[in-house]
Design a protein around this motif. Structure first.
Motif, short mmCIF file in Angstrom:
data_model
loop_
_atom_site.label_atom_id
_atom_site.label_comp_id
_atom_site.label_asym_id
_atom_site.label_seq_id
_atom_site.Cartn_x
_atom_site.Cartn_y
_atom_site.Cartn_z
N ALA A 154 16.05 40.46 16.07
CA ALA A 154 16.24 39.01 16.12
C ALA A 154 17.14 38.62 17.29
O ALA A 154 16.90 37.61 17.97
N GLY A 155 18.17 39.42 17.54
CA GLY A 155 19.05 39.15 18.66
C GLY A 155 18.35 39.28 20.00
O GLY A 155 18.59 38.50 20.92
N LEU A 156 17.47 40.27 20.12
CA LEU A 156 16.69 40.43 21.35
C LEU A 156 15.76 39.24 21.54
O LEU A 156 15.64 38.69 22.65
N ASP A 157 15.09 38.83 20.48
CA ASP A 157 14.20 37.68 20.57
C ASP A 157 14.96 36.44 21.02
O ASP A 157 14.48 35.66 21.86
N ALA A 158 16.17 36.27 20.47
CA ALA A 158 16.98 35.09 20.80
C ALA A 158 17.39 35.05 22.26
O ALA A 158 17.56 33.97 22.84
N ARG A 159 17.51 36.21 22.88
CA ARG A 159 17.89 36.24 24.29
C ARG A 159 16.67 36.34 25.21
O ARG A 159 16.81 36.56 26.41
N GLY A 160 15.48 36.19 24.66
CA GLY A 160 14.28 36.14 25.46
C GLY A 160 13.55 37.45 25.64
O GLY A 160 12.55 37.52 26.35
N VAL A 161 14.07 38.52 25.02
CA VAL A 161 13.40 39.82 25.09
C VAL A 161 12.43 39.89 23.91
O VAL A 161 12.77 40.37 22.82
#
Length: 237
Positions: free
Chosen positions: A54-61
């Motif tokens: 979820a953290g990766l998705d939030a930063r655009g990854v």
């Protein structure tokens, strides 16, 4: 080049990668450690895995990435590989193991969880056990361990105590993989590293000289060299 996500060991934070120079490196704090909050959920490594993605998705990854971890970070990496296999382009496992805890090991973790919540200083002895003899980073690791939130220590120990065996997950991972182990690691020694490398369909195994359980901190130059060499050779841009 794909982003490289490296997950830290217990009971530390992403600062253990401060001297690791890898292009496009993402080193998040696992929930409860560093600057992140203790999860408001029952202890499970799947919770940490979901939080990382979820953290990766939030930063655009939102696409594929190379995934790695040391010790507990390796356990979380294997949980991510099991839950989100389509996201993992390559795998780096350092000083960790794919087997579940024995009943005795799980009981020890649960006892530490109860003790630290009651004010015990059970983590004080960990740095000396984790590091190679006469390590130059002992004082720094001791300071980092002292910063760990007892609630996070207890939550993580309970999560690790119930983690599943991950060998089936590794056997199904048809991706390039690098398995690293510190020369002096007595917590997850060479036998554990070799077992993971043999389970993975496409893996190379390398020993990091002069290191114990924390090669990115103890020998960051060798760790960086091995990881960047693997990425360049097996996962070029």
């Amino acid at each position: 080049m794909y982003p490289t996500v490296l997950l830290h060991a217990f009971p530390l934070s992403s600062t253990m990668y401060a001297r690791v120079a890898i292009p496009d490196l993402i080193a998040p704090d696992l929930a409860g450690f560093g600057t992140s909050a203790v999860p408001d959920a029952a202890p499970s490594l799947d919770v940490l895995a979901g939080d990382v993605v979820a953290g990766l998705d939030a930063r655009g990854v939102t696409g594929e990435f190379v995934l790695g971890g040391v010790s507990m970070g390796g356990y979380v990496a294997m949980a991510i590989l099991r839950l989100y296999p389509q996201r993992v382009k390559g795998l780096i496992l350092a000083d960790t193991k794919a087997s579940a805890d024995t009943a005795e090991a799980a009981a020890t973790r649960l006892a530490m969880a109860d003790s630290v919540l009651a004010g015990g200083d059970d983590t004080a002895a960990l740095p000396a056990k984790m590091l190679a003899p006469e390590s130059a980073v002992l004082t720094a690791v001791q300071a980092a361990v002292r910063q760990a939130d007892p609630a996070a220590v207890a939550w993580a120990q309970r999560a690790m105590a119930q983690r599943p065996d991950s060998f089936a997950t590794l056997r199904a991972a048809v991706i390039p993989a690098l398995v690293l182990v510190g020369e002096h690691d007595t917590i997850t020694p060479l036998a554990d590293a070799r077992a993971m490398a043999e389970a993975l369909p496409d893996a190379q195994l390398t020993i990091i000289p002069g290191a114990g359980h924390l090669p990115p901190w103890e020998n960051p130059v060798a760790f960086t060299t091995e990881v960047t060499g693997f990425l360049a050779a097996r996962l070029p841009a």
